[in-house]
Design a protein around this motif. Structure first.
Motif, short mmCIF file in Angstrom:
data_model
loop_
_atom_site.label_atom_id
_atom_site.label_comp_id
_atom_site.label_asym_id
_atom_site.label_seq_id
_atom_site.Cartn_x
_atom_site.Cartn_y
_atom_site.Cartn_z
N GLU A 136 0.83 -1.21 0.00
CA GLU A 136 0.00 0.00 0.00
C GLU A 136 0.86 1.26 0.00
O GLU A 136 0.54 2.24 -0.67
N ALA A 137 1.98 1.21 0.76
CA ALA A 137 2.89 2.35 0.79
C ALA A 137 3.50 2.59 -0.59
O ALA A 137 3.62 3.73 -1.05
N THR A 140 0.86 4.00 -2.86
CA THR A 140 0.61 5.41 -2.52
C THR A 140 1.63 6.31 -3.18
O THR A 140 1.30 7.35 -3.76
N ILE A 141 2.90 5.92 -3.11
CA ILE A 141 3.97 6.72 -3.70
C ILE A 141 3.88 6.71 -5.22
O ILE A 141 4.05 7.74 -5.89
N LEU A 144 -0.60 7.73 -6.28
CA LEU A 144 -1.39 8.84 -5.75
C LEU A 144 -0.66 10.17 -5.95
O LEU A 144 0.56 10.24 -5.83
N LYS A 145 -1.43 11.20 -6.24
CA LYS A 145 -0.86 12.54 -6.28
C LYS A 145 -0.53 12.98 -4.86
O LYS A 145 -1.06 12.44 -3.90
N MET A 146 0.32 13.99 -4.71
CA MET A 146 0.79 14.38 -3.40
C MET A 146 -0.35 14.83 -2.49
O MET A 146 -0.35 14.53 -1.29
N GLU A 148 -3.36 13.66 -2.46
CA GLU A 148 -4.02 12.43 -2.04
C GLU A 148 -3.18 11.70 -0.99
O GLU A 148 -3.72 11.11 -0.04
N ARG A 149 -1.85 11.74 -1.15
CA ARG A 149 -0.96 11.12 -0.17
C ARG A 149 -1.08 11.82 1.18
O ARG A 149 -1.12 11.17 2.24
N LYS A 152 -4.44 10.90 2.79
CA LYS A 152 -4.38 9.53 3.32
C LYS A 152 -3.54 9.48 4.59
O LYS A 152 -3.90 8.81 5.57
N TYR A 153 -2.43 10.19 4.59
CA TYR A 153 -1.55 10.26 5.76
C TYR A 153 -2.31 10.80 6.97
O TYR A 153 -2.23 10.25 8.08
N LEU A 177 6.58 12.34 4.60
CA LEU A 177 6.22 12.01 3.21
C LEU A 177 7.34 12.33 2.22
O LEU A 177 7.15 12.22 1.01
#
Length: 209
Positions: A136-137, A140-141, A144-146, A148-149, A152-153, A177
């Protein structure tokens, strides 16, 4: 000790619980306390009794990247790997909240794998859970756009803290991040305009979990 039994008696049989209480080392850590660093010899395997731990990776320049959080009933697969292979730590573990941990000496890991089916299942399930979180990590990297990251964080932190008000600075988010504070601040304002978060002084309220 009562809290430990309450949180783990559904996982382990009574005999194993008794052994853990005999050999385990109880440890309390405060929010942001370091628990394990890069290059340290791993002598204990942690079982989370209360609170939450965040696990990070560090590059050659010392920049950190958040991998996943550990909560009650969890242990760390990276630590397990280092324990079994007698290697030095390749991750950083830091207390996300005030936490209590039962530290199990490394020598009991393989002994209990052969002795207790519940321990074997726990270790294998822990590997599986951490592998899923690592994937998932990576997703995410990679995908996902920043913004969105960041969102989520914040949601992940809210869930492990059991509080929709996340106490964190823009710089701390940037560090976890692996980005810049300027980018974080700009995207946080954008998320606030989308009415999914509310910015406060040194805190962020997550409006939609």
């Amino acid at each position: 000790m009562n809290t430990f039994i309450e949180n783990y008696n559904y996982l382990f049989e009574e005999e194993l619980l008794d052994e853990i209480l005999q050999v385990g080392v109880f440890k309390e850590v405060s929010k942001d306390d370091p628990i394990l660093g890069i290059g340290e010899h791993v002598k204990f395997m942690p079982l989370i009794i209360s609170g939450a731990i965040k696990v990070l990776r560090e590059d050659e320049e010392g920049e950190e990247l958040l991998l996943y959080f550990l909560e009650v009933g969890d242990t760390c697969a990276m630590t397990l790997t280092c324990c079994m292979g007698q290697k030095k730590s390749e991750i950083i573990a830091v207390a996300e909240t005030n936490s209590s941990i039962m530290m199990i000496p490394v020598k009991f890991m393989s002994l209990w794998m052969a002795k207790y089916k519940s321990w074997q299942n726990f270790i294998l399930q822990s590997y599986n859970n951490r592998l899923v979180e690592l994937l998932e990590a990576i997703d995410t990297i990679a995908f996902l756009k920043m913004d969105e990251r960041i969102y989520k964080y914040l949601k992940d932190k809210a869930m492990v803290n059991h509080n929709d008000l996340v106490t964190v600075t823009h710089q701390q988010i940037a560090n976890d991040l692996h980005t810049s504070r300027v980018v974080v601040s700009r995207l946080l304002k954008s998320l606030e305009n989308q009415h999914v978060i509310e910015l406060q002084r040194n805190a962020i309220k997550v409006l939609k979990l």
